[in-house]
Write a protein that holds these residues in place. Structure first.
Motif, PDB file in Angstrom:
ATOM      1  N   LYS A   1     -11.243  -1.159   0.824  1.00 23.17           N
ATOM      2  CA  LYS A   1     -12.437  -0.754   1.947  1.00 23.17           C
ATOM      3  C   LYS A   1     -13.847  -1.259   1.698  1.00 23.17           C
ATOM      4  O   LYS A   1     -13.881  -1.699   0.618  1.00 23.17           O
TER       5      LYS A   1
ATOM      6  N   GLU B   1      -8.470   1.593  -2.028  1.00 24.33           N
ATOM      7  CA  GLU B   1      -9.746   1.969  -2.006  1.00 24.33           C
ATOM      8  C   GLU B   1     -10.522   0.918  -2.258  1.00 24.33           C
ATOM      9  O   GLU B   1     -11.749   0.631  -1.976  1.00 24.33           O
ATOM     10  N   ARG B   2      -9.970  -0.197  -3.173  1.00 19.28           N
ATOM     11  CA  ARG B   2     -10.753  -1.377  -3.255  1.00 19.28           C
ATOM     12  C   ARG B   2     -10.772  -2.328  -2.050  1.00 19.28           C
ATOM     13  O   ARG B   2     -11.816  -2.871  -2.145  1.00 19.28           O
TER      14      ARG B   2
ATOM     15  N   LYS C   1     -17.779  -1.215   0.712  1.00 18.25           N
ATOM     16  CA  LYS C   1     -18.404  -0.733  -0.196  1.00 18.25           C
ATOM     17  C   LYS C   1     -19.612   0.309   0.302  1.00 18.25           C
ATOM     18  O   LYS C   1     -20.116   0.867  -0.463  1.00 18.25           O
TER      19      LYS C   1
ATOM     20  N   THR D   1       0.861  -1.178   0.010  1.00 17.74           N
ATOM     21  CA  THR D   1       0.050   0.082  -0.112  1.00 17.74           C
ATOM     22  C   THR D   1       0.814   1.247   0.004  1.00 17.74           C
ATOM     23  O   THR D   1       0.295   2.170  -0.422  1.00 17.74           O
TER      24      THR D   1
ATOM     25  N   THR E   1      -2.744   3.311  -4.519  1.00 20.31           N
ATOM     26  CA  THR E   1      -4.309   4.125  -3.993  1.00 20.31           C
ATOM     27  C   THR E   1      -5.199   3.510  -4.296  1.00 20.31           C
ATOM     28  O   THR E   1      -6.165   3.359  -3.557  1.00 20.31           O
ATOM     29  N   LEU E   2      -5.327   2.963  -5.442  1.00 22.71           N
ATOM     30  CA  LEU E   2      -6.720   2.087  -6.013  1.00 22.71           C
ATOM     31  C   LEU E   2      -6.655   0.842  -5.157  1.00 22.71           C
ATOM     32  O   LEU E   2      -7.824   0.399  -4.760  1.00 22.71           O
TER      33      LEU E   2
END
Length: 701
Positions: free
Chosen positions: A94, A91-92, A96, A16, A87-88
């Motif tokens: 986390k 985000e994935r 929804k 990360t 970063t993607l």
């Protein structure tokens, strides 16, 4: 296992936060994820966490750490790609589920926002005292109104928007419902038109004493609809009269004269001093028709437009047979301007080159449209401000390593920006055009300046001469072919645009008879001793006063005024000529020349340009919006009248220059984003009021 092992945590951390691999953690400092860190690329050592590692490697300024000087453009692209992928991944990973923003009721707001039932949640005394939950709900409802209707964010600066909510908050109006569709477009619109007309009545009442100038300007919108705007300008400020849609009309001299005539009759022909338009041939022809019908009204070409045409003749001379001499002397200016435009387009046409430019410059590279308002000078002024940053850019490693584009063009840009002779010519252009540009800025306003034009133009030519002679190192007695060409252009423009009204207004300014003004230059003479001024002044008197006896009386009054005798020989009267505002002087000392005083008070209150028509920016797009909505012509006229005059009246209030509502009607959201410069940043606008150029908005988030 309930917790990750150290090796698992390290693997997750690298996944990360991948930029850790480009630095070395020397030791932990003060705990909390802070380390002494050494960059593996440039060997720079600093203290910080992963945030500063990102800032250092990705060249993010303002993060408390120096950017890495050895990260090339190509390397920077790779690092940003790695960082974006990380970063993607975060985000994935986390959850929804997305919580909804607060809605209208208190219960829904509490459960959706806080995740607890309001009955079980305790509220603090501060929240109860200030009703914070209700305030937050209202904020969200207002925001939804903006978002769902596509309202521009600069509406939040509108003083009427702020007053509406302040009034509702300070007055208990139980059960109030906002006005609906039909009430807004019919009843309230009609009421507001009457209200605005009442607000304008004090201005109208002063027309007979102060006189008015009718200013007009044409405009074509994105859909090529043609409009003619008519406004009335007095010492109290501008007032919008009407905008005429002439899309399906032949805009010849008779058509324009017809509408000028209608406006004159609406205002009252005895109140009108002049009609100001641009220098277009059809406007001049229409102006001559009006002068023939109304001898006391003059058609006056816009001084700002005249000055811009002069700059255009100098900075963009045409290569024609008649203009051969001017082209030979001025073509180098065109070449410098073309070089600057090439550099600007080369930098701004590619995102990576623009990124390199931004890393070396805090100001923007202006994208000036080739409008009539000194676009070449504005562009070169900005280039001079950016000189150091532009030169640092083209000698940097980033510029040298960026090979994706035309190498020959990049070399030309580099050679140009490092050429001292090129910059010397830029300085020279700005030097000798500065007096012209300064006069343009002074006259580009609706302020009273008709009485200043003659002297400003005369002084401007002298300053241009001094700048050219100083650069060429010529003596006063020596000639200069280049100056002769520039002088010829300026004199030709003055001859075409000057009117007897300019000369009379100049002759009625008491300052030009004062010892202070005359002693500034040994070549100066008072207006009554100048042949041209005397000839043009007498022309005006013959048009204003058809009766011979009245005209003789006016000439006697002027003789007494100009020579300081019979009522004008008082010591205070003579001393105040060079100290007081000219209009104030006439109010105090002009009683002994009642006819001349009346003329002076009117002429000394008039503008010399049609700039206020140019500045009615949003009205034009607003009219086009009305056309698309297919409103009736009468309702559209009411809406534009209210829209324009509320804005113009607002500019005369103290709030217009203060805090949240400062210049709320200027250029909308675009103006609020221009942190480093003023109104000139917006290509579609004129130069506008000089004081606007240096005003910036602070974006609070």
């Amino acid at each position: 296992m309930s917790a990750s092992s150290p090796s698992q945590a390290k693997e997750q951390d690298d996944d990360t936060k991948p930029l850790w691999t480009y630095v070395t953690k020397i030791k932990s400092v003060a705990g909390g994820g802070t380390y002494e860190i050494k960059c593996n690329i440039c060997d720079f050592t600093f203290n910080g966490s992963y945030t500063r590692v990102r800032a250092h490697l990705l060249k993010m300024t303002g993060k408390g750490v120096r950017v890495c000087q050895k990260v090339t453009v190509a390397k920077l692209i790779d690092l940003k790609k790695i960082d974006n992928e990380a970063t993607l991944r975060v985000e994935r990973s986390k959850t929804k589920s997305v919580s909804l923003p607060p809605v209208s009721t208190q219960h829904q707001m509490d459960t959706n926002t806080l995740g607890v039932d309001p009955k079980k949640r305790k509220t603090s005394s501060v929240e109860n005292a200030f009703n914070l939950q209700a305030r937050e709900t209202l904020d969200h409802e207002i925001a939804r109104m903006f978002y769902s209707s596509g309202l521009p964010f600069h509406l939040a600066r509108n003083p009427h928007y702020r007053k509406a909510f302040a009034y509702a908050a300070n007055n208990q109006i139980s059960g109030y419902q906002p006005p609906g569709y039909n009430k807004l477009r019919i009843t309230l619109l009609q009421n507001e038109r009457r209200h605005v007309e009442n607000l304008l009545q004090p201005i109208k009442n002063a027309w007979s004493q102060k006189g008015v100038s009718i200013v007009s300007d044409g405009w074509s919108g994105p859909q090529r609809r043609s409009l003619i705007n008519f406004m009335v300008v007095t010492e109290s400020g501008p007032m919008f009269l009407k905008a005429i849609d002439c899309s399906n009309e032949i805009k010849d001299k008779d058509f324009i004269a017809k509408h000028m005539r209608e406006v004159i009759m609406e205002v009252g022909h005895s109140n009108v001093v002049q009609i100001v338009t641009d220098n277009a041939a059809v406007c001049k022809a229409a102006g001559l028709i009006i002068e023939a019908e109304f001898p006391s009204i003059y058609w006056t070409p816009c001084v700002v437009h005249t000055l811009n045409l002069a700059l255009k003749n100098i900075c963009a001379a045409k290569n024609t047979e008649k203009n051969n001499v001017a082209y030979e002397e001025c073509s180098w200016i065109t070449q410098i301007a073309d070089d600057a435009m090439f550099v600007k387009n080369f930098v701004m046409s590619h995102s990576m080159r623009l990124s390199i430019f931004n890393s070396f410059n805090s100001l923007k590279l202006l994208s000036i449209a080739p409008t009539r308002f000194a676009s070449t000078i504005v562009m070169l002024k900005r280039f001079k401000q950016l000189k150091k940053g532009l030169q640092e850019m083209v000698i940097s490693d980033q510029w040298s390593s960026y090979k994706e584009d035309d190498v020959a063009k990049a070399k030309f840009v580099k050679d140009t920006l490092l050429d001292d002779k090129w910059w010397d010519k830029v300085d020279y252009i700005l030097s000798f055009t500065s007096p012209i540009y300064d006069v343009l800025r002074r006259t580009d306003t609706e302020a009273s300046s008709l009485h200043l034009v003659y002297e400003m133009w005369d002084s401007m030519i002298e300053k241009v001469k001094n700048a050219i002679y100083q650069y060429e190192r010529n003596e006063e007695s020596e000639g200069s072919t280049f100056y002769e060409v520039v002088h010829s252009i300026l004199i030709d423009r003055w001859t075409k645009s000057s009117t007897p009204l300019h000369c009379l207004a100049h002759s009625l300014n008491p300052r030009y008879y004062s010892h202070e003004w005359l002693s500034e230059d040994s070549n100066r003479v008072p207006p009554h001793q100048d042949m041209e001024l005397t000839r043009e002044r007498l022309k005006c008197f013959k048009r204003f006063f058809l009766d011979v006896d009245v005209r003789r009386k006016v000439n006697i009054e002027f003789a007494n005024f100009s020579d300081g005798r019979e009522g004008f020989d008082d010591l205070d009267s003579l001393n105040d000529r060079g100290q007081m505002d000219p209009k104030a002087w006439w109010l105090v000392h002009g009683i002994n020349a009642p006819i001349l005083q009346k003329i002076a008070l009117k002429l000394l209150a008039q503008p010399c340009s049609s700039s206020c028509c140019e500045r009615n920016w949003s009205t034009y797009s607003f009219i086009h919006s009305l056309k698309r909505n297919k409103m009736t012509p009468h309702r559209a006229e009411d809406l534009v009248f209210v829209h324009s005059n509320l804005r113009l009246l607002s500019r005369n209030t103290p709030q217009y220059h203060q805090e949240e509502t400062k210049m709320w009607d200027v250029a909308g959201d675009d103006f609020g984003s221009l942190d480093d410069c003023g109104i000139l940043e917006i290509a579609s606008l004129s130069l506008d009021e000089p004081e606007l150029e240096g005003v910036f908005f602070n974006d609070d988030g």
